[in-house]
Write a protein that holds these residues in place. Structure first.
Motif, PDB file in Angstrom:
ATOM      1  N   VAL A  29      10.467  60.183  56.860  1.00  0.00           N
ATOM      2  CA  VAL A  29      10.194  60.447  55.448  1.00  0.00           C
ATOM      3  C   VAL A  29       9.695  61.886  55.366  1.00  0.00           C
ATOM      4  N   TYR A  30      10.370  62.693  54.564  1.00  0.00           N
ATOM      5  CA  TYR A  30       9.959  64.082  54.330  1.00  0.00           C
ATOM      6  C   TYR A  30       9.156  64.134  53.050  1.00  0.00           C
ATOM      7  N   ALA A  31       7.951  64.676  53.113  1.00  0.00           N
ATOM      8  CA  ALA A  31       7.116  64.826  51.925  1.00  0.00           C
ATOM      9  C   ALA A  31       7.009  66.308  51.583  1.00  0.00           C
ATOM     10  N   SER A  32       7.089  66.609  50.287  1.00  0.00           N
ATOM     11  CA  SER A  32       6.961  68.001  49.875  1.00  0.00           C
ATOM     12  C   SER A  32       6.611  68.092  48.400  1.00  0.00           C
ATOM     13  N   GLY A  33       5.846  69.117  48.078  1.00  0.00           N
ATOM     14  CA  GLY A  33       5.561  69.421  46.685  1.00  0.00           C
ATOM     15  C   GLY A  33       6.592  70.349  46.085  1.00  0.00           C
ATOM     16  N   ARG A  58      18.287  69.119  57.074  1.00  0.00           N
ATOM     17  CA  ARG A  58      17.327  68.341  57.844  1.00  0.00           C
ATOM     18  C   ARG A  58      17.986  67.108  58.437  1.00  0.00           C
ATOM     19  N   GLU A  59      17.293  66.498  59.361  1.00  0.00           N
ATOM     20  CA  GLU A  59      17.739  65.230  59.928  1.00  0.00           C
ATOM     21  C   GLU A  59      17.822  64.195  58.811  1.00  0.00           C
ATOM     22  N   PRO A  60      18.660  63.171  58.985  1.00  0.00           N
ATOM     23  CA  PRO A  60      18.704  62.119  57.960  1.00  0.00           C
ATOM     24  C   PRO A  60      17.319  61.506  57.753  1.00  0.00           C
ATOM     25  N   GLY A  61      16.997  61.269  56.525  1.00  0.00           N
ATOM     26  CA  GLY A  61      15.716  60.678  56.182  1.00  0.00           C
ATOM     27  C   GLY A  61      15.596  60.553  54.679  1.00  0.00           C
ATOM     28  N   VAL A  62      14.406  60.235  54.234  1.00  0.00           N
ATOM     29  CA  VAL A  62      14.130  60.028  52.814  1.00  0.00           C
ATOM     30  C   VAL A  62      13.193  61.131  52.344  1.00  0.00           C
ATOM     31  N   PHE A  63      13.477  61.692  51.172  1.00  0.00           N
ATOM     32  CA  PHE A  63      12.625  62.728  50.587  1.00  0.00           C
ATOM     33  C   PHE A  63      11.624  62.072  49.638  1.00  0.00           C
ATOM     34  N   LEU A  64      10.358  62.447  49.759  1.00  0.00           N
ATOM     35  CA  LEU A  64       9.293  61.925  48.907  1.00  0.00           C
ATOM     36  C   LEU A  64       8.573  63.107  48.265  1.00  0.00           C
ATOM     37  N   ALA A  65       8.680  63.205  46.945  1.00  0.00           N
ATOM     38  CA  ALA A  65       8.064  64.323  46.223  1.00  0.00           C
ATOM     39  C   ALA A  65       6.563  64.084  46.056  1.00  0.00           C
ATOM     40  N   LYS A  66       5.794  65.158  46.284  1.00  0.00           N
ATOM     41  CA  LYS A  66       4.353  65.114  46.031  1.00  0.00           C
ATOM     42  C   LYS A  66       4.104  65.474  44.581  1.00  0.00           C
ATOM     43  N   PRO A  67       3.074  64.966  43.965  1.00  0.00           N
ATOM     44  CA  PRO A  67       2.171  63.949  44.490  1.00  0.00           C
ATOM     45  C   PRO A  67       2.845  62.583  44.441  1.00  0.00           C
ATOM     46  N   PHE A  68       2.401  61.690  45.315  1.00  0.00           N
ATOM     47  CA  PHE A  68       2.945  60.338  45.329  1.00  0.00           C
ATOM     48  C   PHE A  68       1.805  59.330  45.456  1.00  0.00           C
ATOM     49  N   THR A  69       2.112  58.108  45.076  1.00  0.00           N
ATOM     50  CA  THR A  69       1.127  57.025  45.148  1.00  0.00           C
ATOM     51  C   THR A  69       1.321  56.259  46.455  1.00  0.00           C
ATOM     52  N   PRO A  70       0.361  55.433  46.819  1.00  0.00           N
ATOM     53  CA  PRO A  70       0.561  54.582  48.000  1.00  0.00           C
ATOM     54  C   PRO A  70       1.803  53.695  47.872  1.00  0.00           C
ATOM     55  N   ASP A 104       4.563  54.484  46.187  1.00  0.00           N
ATOM     56  CA  ASP A 104       5.701  55.381  46.428  1.00  0.00           C
ATOM     57  C   ASP A 104       5.910  55.590  47.928  1.00  0.00           C
ATOM     58  N   LEU A 105       4.816  55.797  48.652  1.00  0.00           N
ATOM     59  CA  LEU A 105       4.900  56.013  50.090  1.00  0.00           C
ATOM     60  C   LEU A 105       5.469  54.777  50.786  1.00  0.00           C
ATOM     61  N   GLY A 106       4.983  53.627  50.415  1.00  0.00           N
ATOM     62  CA  GLY A 106       5.494  52.385  51.016  1.00  0.00           C
ATOM     63  C   GLY A 106       6.972  52.186  50.752  1.00  0.00           C
ATOM     64  N   LEU A 107       7.402  52.464  49.536  1.00  0.00           N
ATOM     65  CA  LEU A 107       8.826  52.330  49.199  1.00  0.00           C
ATOM     66  C   LEU A 107       9.673  53.338  49.975  1.00  0.00           C
ATOM     67  N   ALA A 108       9.165  54.564  50.129  1.00  0.00           N
ATOM     68  CA  ALA A 108       9.909  55.581  50.883  1.00  0.00           C
ATOM     69  C   ALA A 108      10.035  55.186  52.350  1.00  0.00           C
ATOM     70  N   VAL A 109       8.975  54.671  52.931  1.00  0.00           N
ATOM     71  CA  VAL A 109       9.041  54.228  54.326  1.00  0.00           C
ATOM     72  C   VAL A 109      10.034  53.077  54.455  1.00  0.00           C
ATOM     73  N   ASP A 110       9.992  52.130  53.520  1.00  0.00           N
ATOM     74  CA  ASP A 110      10.966  51.023  53.550  1.00  0.00           C
ATOM     75  C   ASP A 110      12.397  51.547  53.480  1.00  0.00           C
ATOM     76  N   ARG A 111      12.654  52.517  52.582  1.00  0.00           N
ATOM     77  CA  ARG A 111      14.010  53.088  52.464  1.00  0.00           C
ATOM     78  C   ARG A 111      14.410  53.801  53.756  1.00  0.00           C
ATOM     79  N   ALA A 112      13.474  54.524  54.365  1.00  0.00           N
ATOM     80  CA  ALA A 112      13.775  55.230  55.617  1.00  0.00           C
ATOM     81  C   ALA A 112      14.088  54.240  56.730  1.00  0.00           C
ATOM     82  N   LEU A 113      13.355  53.140  56.781  1.00  0.00           N
ATOM     83  CA  LEU A 113      13.638  52.114  57.798  1.00  0.00           C
ATOM     84  C   LEU A 113      14.998  51.475  57.555  1.00  0.00           C
TER      85      LEU A 113
END
Length: 85
Positions: free
Chosen positions: A34-38, A47-59, A61-70
């Motif tokens: 999971v790539y995080a960035s503001g 970049r390597e395959p993964g999921v982009f997570l825009a900052k700011p994010f909520t817990p 949002d983070l959980g959903l991004a990790v699930d998508r990356a998995l």
């Protein structure tokens, strides 16, 4: 590996997140990323395959991004195994 997923900031003090992700993938080809960035303009960054997570994010949002990356890792994993054989 001792972990299934990593959350990497795209901009790091000593190297870029994508460089770190490539190094991790060389050692652990199936790790979910999971790539995080503001900076939204970095979403399409090379970049390597993964999921982009825009900052700011909520817990949540983070959980959903990790699930998508998995989930993405599961889709890529058979192809990576063939490449490693």
């Amino acid at each position: 590996p001792p972990f299934d997923a990593v959350v990497i900031d795209v901009v790091l003090p000593d190297r870029s997140g994508p460089v770190l992700a490539r190094a991790l993938r060389r050692r652990h080809p199936t790790v979910a990323i999971v790539y995080a960035s503001g900076y939204a303009e970095l979403e399409g960054h090379d970049r390597e395959p993964g999921v982009f997570l825009a900052k700011p994010f909520t817990p949540v949002d983070l959980g959903l991004a990790v699930d998508r990356a998995l989930d993405l890792r599961q889709a890529v994993e058979p192809d990576r195994r063939a490449d490693l054989a």
